[in-house]
Design an enzyme around this catalytic site. Sequence first.
Site, PDB file in Angstrom:
ATOM      1  CG  HIS A 140      -1.686   1.252   1.455  1.00 56.22           C
ATOM      2  ND1 HIS A 140      -3.010   1.390   1.103  1.00 56.22           N
ATOM      3  CD2 HIS A 140      -1.318   2.430   1.994  1.00 56.22           C
ATOM      4  CE1 HIS A 140      -3.418   2.610   1.419  1.00 56.22           C
ATOM      5  NE2 HIS A 140      -2.404   3.266   1.962  1.00 56.22           N
ATOM      6  CD  GLU A 141       2.111   3.587   3.725  1.00 53.68           C
ATOM      7  OE1 GLU A 141       2.381   4.629   3.098  1.00 53.68           O
ATOM      8  OE2 GLU A 141       1.133   3.511   4.483  1.00 53.68           O
ATOM      9  CG  HIS A 144       0.188   6.160  -0.555  1.00 50.95           C
ATOM     10  ND1 HIS A 144      -0.903   6.662  -1.212  1.00 50.95           N
ATOM     11  CD2 HIS A 144      -0.268   5.735   0.641  1.00 50.95           C
ATOM     12  CE1 HIS A 144      -1.966   6.534  -0.452  1.00 50.95           C
ATOM     13  NE2 HIS A 144      -1.621   5.951   0.683  1.00 50.95           N
ATOM     14  CD  GLU A 215      -5.043   6.559   2.132  1.00 48.04           C
ATOM     15  OE1 GLU A 215      -4.754   5.370   2.365  1.00 48.04           O
ATOM     16  OE2 GLU A 215      -4.187   7.461   2.125  1.00 48.04           O
TER      17      GLU A 215
END
Lengths: 290, 181
Positions: A140-141, A144, A215
Amino acid sequence: MYNQIDSNKRKTVLIMAIFFAVMIGIGYVFSYVYNNSFFMVIAVGIALVQAWVSYYHGDAVALAVSQAQPLKREQALPLFRIVENLTISGGLPMPKLYLIQDSAPNAFATGRDPKNASLAVTSGLLDKLDKQELEGVIAHELSHIGNRDILVMCVVMVLVGAIAMISDFFMRSLWFRGRDNREGGNILMIVGIALAIIAPIVATLMQLAVSRKREYLADASGALLTRYPEGLASALEKIAADKEPLEVANKATAMLYIENPLKDHAGALNNLFSTHPPVADRIKKLRQMA
Amino acid sequence: MWWIVLAVVVVIVLWLVSVYNRLVTLRIRSEEAWSDIDVQLKRRYDLIPNLVETVKGYAKHEKELFEKVTEARTAAMGAKGMADKAKSENMLTESLKSVFAVAEGYPELKASENFSKLQDEVTDTEDKIEAARRFYNANVRDLNISIDTFPSSFVANMFKFVKKELFEASASEKEPVAVKF
């Protein structure tokens, strides 16, 4: 994916522009009321410095505020391997890794582009999650980082911090005025105007930076990277269920984290600053992918 | 009238250029991704002699096994072409698996710190090869889709873009990964 990168670059420029407009506006009000153009010079000066810091050193600010310590490969070999493998399958350079000594599980990524990216995890995250959940969070990071969300968040964090500081300053002066309200009609008027300008601006900046869609997108592309949405879903469940607040997080840095690190969700002000979509909804969407 | 013709021609040329550039970008990206796999494969080739030496020290009678691993390594290093490479790499993976299976029979070897470190490194390298392969395949997929789908297929045909082969996993690797506790 590439559209997302362009849109984030545009957002950064827009946010910088709004910030300059606000600072100049505040400088103008002060200069006008006191009939002294010196305030204008100060406001523009602060704006320039803040913009420069947010672009080039926002990551350092975020890491310092969160009391993150750099990690060596030998210190956390399993974590390094997870990050290495996911960066390979995502085609990204290896970010610098940091550790936050805190038992609340959480993580964030920061930096201005993938080459200058940092990834911080709390010791609680390493202790409480199993390998697949950790992979989900890291993926997930990394999404980003790949989408350049980190640039927008980084810039907003510093600029919102600056605006929050100014608004704090006004609030305090208002409080002092309340004690000896003999004169000060002028000051009160300025404070009123300034607060009226600042509050919606802060909210808009936050919303620009952390649209909920982003998100969900990072959740989805993270799941694509690991091919295992359940990992992130159960990690989010654990992080949300954990009742401990993250001590080093504050309103400016909260949006960086994978899930809201401030556990007091009540209050209208918190709704205004709500930076994360409801975690139950994120988990549901992830489970639907599986 | 001929202004309209000119405008149409300009639009078509611009479109051709943009599609052509995108195809070139996709091709370069998948070539780059291939070199990522190569880096990881090389790392594994470098680990194998070490591993063989270590195992030799404890399990002297497994001569055939060592020969098989060394052979598989040489074959993999010399393999040309995607299909050949994938096949010989999968054979190497299989032979490494048999090394670790044999090691089970030598308690001293299993207890050796050097061996467990090497085993760890080999496992990690295999994970990284897998990761690099995923990235390569994702890029090749994008390239192949552009070459096959209309209207970019038109430009791809005109400039003779060729589809790339996917780097396939062996049958045993396609099975779902067992969750270890």
